[in-house]
Scaffold this active site. Structure first.
Site, PDB file in Angstrom:
ATOM      1  N   ARG A 155      35.193 105.679   0.488  1.00 47.59           N
ATOM      2  CA  ARG A 155      34.538 105.361   1.770  1.00 47.59           C
ATOM      3  C   ARG A 155      33.424 104.331   1.618  1.00 47.59           C
ATOM      4  NH1 ARG A 155      36.435 108.445   5.808  1.00 47.59           N
ATOM      5  NH2 ARG A 155      37.474 110.336   5.108  1.00 47.59           N
ATOM      6  N   ASN A 209      29.681 105.396  20.332  1.00 49.95           N
ATOM      7  CA  ASN A 209      31.049 105.907  20.222  1.00 49.95           C
ATOM      8  C   ASN A 209      31.445 106.551  21.540  1.00 49.95           C
ATOM      9  OD1 ASN A 209      33.495 106.858  18.886  1.00 49.95           O
ATOM     10  ND2 ASN A 209      32.555 108.894  18.873  1.00 49.95           N
ATOM     11  N   HIS A 233      33.828 109.639  23.011  1.00 40.33           N
ATOM     12  CA  HIS A 233      34.537 110.846  22.568  1.00 40.33           C
ATOM     13  C   HIS A 233      35.191 111.502  23.781  1.00 40.33           C
ATOM     14  CE1 HIS A 233      35.553 114.217  20.056  1.00 40.33           C
ATOM     15  NE2 HIS A 233      35.084 115.029  20.992  1.00 40.33           N
ATOM     16  N   SER A 293      42.815 100.995  24.487  1.00 42.73           N
ATOM     17  CA  SER A 293      42.579 100.911  25.937  1.00 42.73           C
ATOM     18  C   SER A 293      41.086 100.872  26.255  1.00 42.73           C
ATOM     19  CB  SER A 293      43.278 102.052  26.686  1.00 42.73           C
ATOM     20  OG  SER A 293      42.641 103.277  26.475  1.00 42.73           O
TER      21      SER A 293
HETATM   22  C1  GAR Z   1      40.192 107.699  23.296  1.00 39.77           C
HETATM   23  O1  GAR Z   1      40.515 108.786  24.113  1.00 39.77           O
HETATM   24  C2  GAR Z   1      38.896 107.956  22.573  1.00 39.77           C
HETATM   25  O2  GAR Z   1      37.967 108.678  23.338  1.00 39.77           O
HETATM   26  C3  GAR Z   1      39.371 108.772  21.403  1.00 39.77           C
HETATM   27  O3  GAR Z   1      40.553 108.160  20.995  1.00 39.77           O
HETATM   28  C4  GAR Z   1      41.181 107.564  22.136  1.00 39.77           C
HETATM   29  C5  GAR Z   1      41.450 106.123  21.798  1.00 39.77           C
HETATM   30  O4  GAR Z   1      42.210 105.533  22.811  1.00 39.77           O
HETATM   31  N1  GAR Z   1      38.404 108.810  20.369  1.00 39.77           N
HETATM   32  C6  GAR Z   1      38.235 109.835  19.552  1.00 39.77           C
HETATM   33  O5  GAR Z   1      38.915 110.847  19.601  1.00 39.77           O
HETATM   34  C7  GAR Z   1      37.143 109.671  18.530  1.00 39.77           C
HETATM   35  N2  GAR Z   1      36.729 110.939  18.039  1.00 39.77           N
HETATM   36  P1  GAR Z   1      42.197 103.976  23.005  1.00 39.77           P
HETATM   37  O6  GAR Z   1      42.577 103.375  21.649  1.00 39.77           O
HETATM   38  O7  GAR Z   1      43.245 103.725  24.034  1.00 39.77           O
HETATM   39  O8  GAR Z   1      40.820 103.568  23.427  1.00 39.77           O
END
Ligand code: GAR
EC number: 2.1.2.2
Length: 217
Positions: A67, A109, A111, A15
């Site tokens: 990795r 990024n 978060h 998203s």
């Molecule tokens: C989002 O809430 C993002 O902030 C989080 O994963 C979700 C991805 O949703 N990211 C993390 O937790 C990274 N540490 P999306 O695929 O719908 O963007």
């Protein structure tokens, strides 16, 4: 002049990726979303990106011994696509120090918490169990240490009576979709830059929804 080329890295539904793709469709956006890469071939976001006519690649981390070899394949793909900036958007994989150092200042990024609180996973559950009254999200430059890099933009939301991780997470996600494109715009314009362990910000011209706690009730 051609715009900087951005790769969006995902692992799931995408998203935030879609919010970047939609924002970058505006003619005045200072970057183009040139490709989407997932470390999970089954990620739903890949189909959404394809439907938006963005080239996609799956680089399955399970196919690599360690990795460094996965990160080398990722780096090679970014080189092939002539990428200038990388956006991690729900990319749930730790990157090596060598990779983060190579992309320092050119990789950001999102978060789902107000860093430096609630690094890592399950941020909404932890925010509720700690009883915080304000929660939110953060866009930051990526450094070798997870969820620690210098902060470009944050949005705060209230924690409301009766919130569940789902309702709180949805309120945060709506703000993620606002600040991620806004932060990418600043970075690609050169108005937000990594300067040591801080972010150098030029005059803050955008009307910052990022700084406004949405009205309660
Ligand atoms: C989002 O809430 C993002 O902030 C989080 O994963 C979700 C991805 O949703 N990211 C993390 O937790 C990274 N540490 P999306 O695929 O719908 O963007």
């Amino acid at each position: 002049m051609s715009k900087p080329r951005v790769a969006v890295l995902i692992s799931g539904r995408g998203s935030n990726m879609m919010s970047l793709i939609e924002a970058a469709a505006a003619p005045d956006f200072p970057a183009e979303i040139a490709c989407v890469i997932s470390n999970r071939p089954e990620a739903h976001g890949l189909a959404r990106a394809q439907a938006a006519n963005i080239p996609v690649r799956a680089i399955d981390h399970k196919a690599f011994a360690d990795r460094p070899s996965f990160d080398a394949a990722l780096d090679a793909a970014l080189a092939e696509e002539q990428i200038d900036f990388v956006c991690l958007a729900g990319f749930m994989r730790l990157l090596t120090r060598a990779f983060t150092e190579k992309w320092a200042g050119r990789m950001i990024n999102i978060h789902p918490a107000l860093l430096p609180s609630f690094k890592g996973l399950h941020t909404h559950e932890r925010a509720l169990s700690e009883g915080v009254l304000i929660h939110g999200c953060t866009v930051h430059f990526v450094t070798a240490e997870m969820d620690v890099g210098p902060i470009i933009m944050q949005a705060a939301v209230p924690v409301l009576e009766g919130d569940t991780p789902g309702t709180l997470g949805a309120r945060v996600l709506a703000q993620e979709h606002v600040i991620y494109p806004a932060a990418l715009r600043l970075v690609c314009d050169g108005r937000a830059r990594l300067e040591g362990n801080r972010v150098g910000l030029d005059a803050f011209e955008i009307a910052p929804p990022a700084l406004v706690v949405p009205p309660v009730g």
